[in-house]
Design a protein around this motif. Structure first.
Motif, PDB file in Angstrom:
ATOM      1  N   VAL A 270       0.976  -1.147  -0.146  1.00 42.16           N
ATOM      2  CA  VAL A 270      -0.050   0.136   0.294  1.00 42.16           C
ATOM      3  C   VAL A 270       0.948   1.267  -0.368  1.00 42.16           C
ATOM      4  N   SER A 271       0.695   2.179  -0.324  1.00 42.59           N
ATOM      5  CA  SER A 271       1.349   3.693  -0.432  1.00 42.59           C
ATOM      6  C   SER A 271       0.205   4.669   0.099  1.00 42.59           C
ATOM      7  N   THR A 272       0.322   5.654   0.975  1.00 42.99           N
ATOM      8  CA  THR A 272      -0.066   6.633   1.203  1.00 42.99           C
ATOM      9  C   THR A 272      -0.122   7.369   0.200  1.00 42.99           C
ATOM     10  N   ASP A 273      -0.007   7.665  -0.833  1.00 38.29           N
ATOM     11  CA  ASP A 273       0.194   8.728  -1.953  1.00 38.29           C
ATOM     12  C   ASP A 273      -0.597   8.897  -2.784  1.00 38.29           C
ATOM     13  N   ALA A 276      -7.945   7.272  -1.621  1.00 36.59           N
ATOM     14  CA  ALA A 276      -8.234   5.749  -0.561  1.00 36.59           C
ATOM     15  C   ALA A 276      -8.193   4.897  -1.749  1.00 36.59           C
ATOM     16  N   GLN A 277      -7.996   4.695  -2.875  1.00 40.83           N
ATOM     17  CA  GLN A 277      -7.317   3.540  -3.142  1.00 40.83           C
ATOM     18  C   GLN A 277      -5.656   3.042  -3.089  1.00 40.83           C
ATOM     19  N   SER A 278      -5.124   2.585  -1.980  1.00 39.35           N
ATOM     20  CA  SER A 278      -4.100   3.031  -1.395  1.00 39.35           C
ATOM     21  C   SER A 278      -3.127   1.458  -2.099  1.00 39.35           C
ATOM     22  N   SER A 279      -3.938   0.833  -2.087  1.00 39.43           N
ATOM     23  CA  SER A 279      -2.895  -1.219  -2.535  1.00 39.43           C
ATOM     24  C   SER A 279      -2.556  -0.473  -4.273  1.00 39.43           C
ATOM     25  N   ARG A 309      -1.637   2.971 -11.389  1.00 39.92           N
ATOM     26  CA  ARG A 309      -1.604   3.158  -9.134  1.00 39.92           C
ATOM     27  C   ARG A 309       0.000   3.218  -9.606  1.00 39.92           C
ATOM     28  N   THR A 313       1.620   6.977  -8.008  1.00 38.04           N
ATOM     29  CA  THR A 313       2.052   6.655  -7.301  1.00 38.04           C
ATOM     30  C   THR A 313       3.339   7.845  -7.346  1.00 38.04           C
TER      31      THR A 313
END
Length: 420
Positions: A270-273, A276-279, A309, A313
């Motif tokens: 997962v990414s915080t950047d 909502a779709q963090s995966s 994604r 990121t």
């Protein structure tokens, strides 16, 4: 509207495609180093491949697949993921009968119907790997380490690897019963999907994104608390190997993944950047999938990483070049009558030598052509002038210094090729 792409799809424009090529080059390089060979499966499959493989209780099969009938009345589905088609190919071509393990990778478009948002399209692209024929935790660790290695090569930061074990058919029933007993008193408060999952596959309740379902499932029995000795030992070995390789992870006992075929190791990055779709990717072991699709007992494990994604990121972390213009090795400018054939012939000769060469196609002034050369970041400009051609020479300008020199036209290919 004919001038708009279908909702949930996106054009990849010339300037953007260079970023995709960088990612794809990284994929092919890392797969060579880890010993994976490319497999390319059809974009659509018989629907049964996904209904039996991915699982009837998953959101993908119930809500997101693009299903259709062809003119022969056959039920077909655009592939929503890459593992089930790869297993189908493994069985059809009996790849499992050759040297094991079978290690393959794929890059390509997948299709899921859903609400489009940042990092989530209806046509998206996925990089995946699959390993068949080994139940060893060493393979689990390699697959996970390879995913993290890939992200690190692209320069991604602030990623978190979530890790869990969801058991096997031997230990799963105990957890299933305990989970049903825990959730049954709250059944009427669960969302409609989870009320159906409660009987068919209660573990999927832990994966529900509905906030109320998340609240109701807090404190629920976890899979790691019901692992049999084999699964517990396997999980312990995976963690030990990751630690030996310096791969940091976070244990997440609620991680179950969204596909029915997983067992034992499950992981997600997962990414915080990206909102909502963090995966940005994940995977796990699926030792029973080959049998489910009608084959022999062949263990498997793999991952699928969403490339949109990854790019999102990278963009949010400032890792994409803001200038989308492609560099050229040489720009050939023309000045005067009769210079085009010389310039065009020289360009073709240099291109055959592997150089990237650009010409003027709009019959602009020499000053405008020099501006175009600068736009392409060409380190060298070759000026083919009428007077120079008559003398059998051309001019080479080094853009960084402004230095110019004349070289014999007959030696131009050799001299210019030697600059790179």
């Amino acid at each position: 509207m004919l001038t708009s792409a279908p909702r949930g799809t996106k054009d990849i424009l010339p300037g953007q495609s260079r970023h995709w090529q960088t990612i794809e080059d990284t994929i092919r390089q890392i797969c060579r180093e880890y010993g994976y060979e490319e497999i390319r499966t059809p974009i659509f499959e018989h629907s049964e491949v996904f209904h039996r493989g991915v699982g009837e209780t998953t959101d993908i099969v119930q809500k997101e697949t693009y299903d259709f009938q062809d003119r022969g009345g056959r039920d077909l589905t655009l592939r929503p993921e890459g593992t089930a088609p790869t297993v189908r190919a493994l069985l059809e071509h009996k790849l499992y009968a050759g040297p094991l393990p079978v290690k393959v990778y794929y890059i390509g478009p997948m299709f899921r119907f859903g609400r489009p948002q940042a990092g989530r399209l209806r046509q998206f692209h996925q990089f995946g790997i699959e390993v068949f024929g080994s139940a060893s935790p060493r393979v689990d660790a390699e697959v996970i380490a390879m995913a993290m290695d890939f992200y690190q090569r692209l320069g991604l930061k602030k990623l978190q690897l979530l890790l869990n074990s969801i058991g096997c058919p031997k230990c799963r029933p105990g957890h299933r019963q305990a989970l049903q007993e825990f959730l049954q008193p709250k059944a009427t408060e669960l969302c409609g999907d989870c009320q159906k999952r409660l009987d068919r596959n209660p573990m999927r309740v832990l994966d529900c994104k509905n906030e109320r379902c998340q609240e109701l499932s807090q404190g629920a029995p976890t899979t790691v608390g019901y692992l049999c000795d084999v699964c517990a030992d396997h999980f312990a070995s995976v963690k030990e190997l990751l630690e030996a390789a310096g791969v940091e992870y976070t244990l997440d006992d609620r991680l179950v993944r969204g596909l029915d075929y997983y067992n034992k190791t499950a992981f997600e990055i997962v990414s915080t950047d990206i909102g909502a779709q963090s995966s940005i990717g994940g995977g796990g072991r699926y030792d029973n999938l080959v049998e489910t699709l009608g084959g022999p007992s062949v263990p498997g494990i793999g991952f699928g990483l969403g490339l949109e994604r990854v790019l999102l990121t990278m963009e949010n972390q400032g890792l994409l070049e803001s200038d989308s213009r492609e560099l050229r090795n040489i720009f050939i400018a023309m000045a005067g009558e009769g210079t085009a054939p010389v310039a065009f012939g020289l360009a073709q000769t240099l291109r055959k030598k592997g150089l990237s060469v650009e010409l003027d196609y709009l019959e602009r002034s020499l000053k405008a052509q020099m501006k175009t050369a600068d736009r392409f970041h060409a380190p060298y400009v070759v000026i083919v002038g009428q007077g120079e051609v008559e003398r059998g020479v051309i001019t080479v300008r080094t853009m960084g210094t402004g230095e110019q020199r004349e070289i014999p036209l007959g030696e131009a290919t050799e001299i210019l090729s030697g600059l790179f």
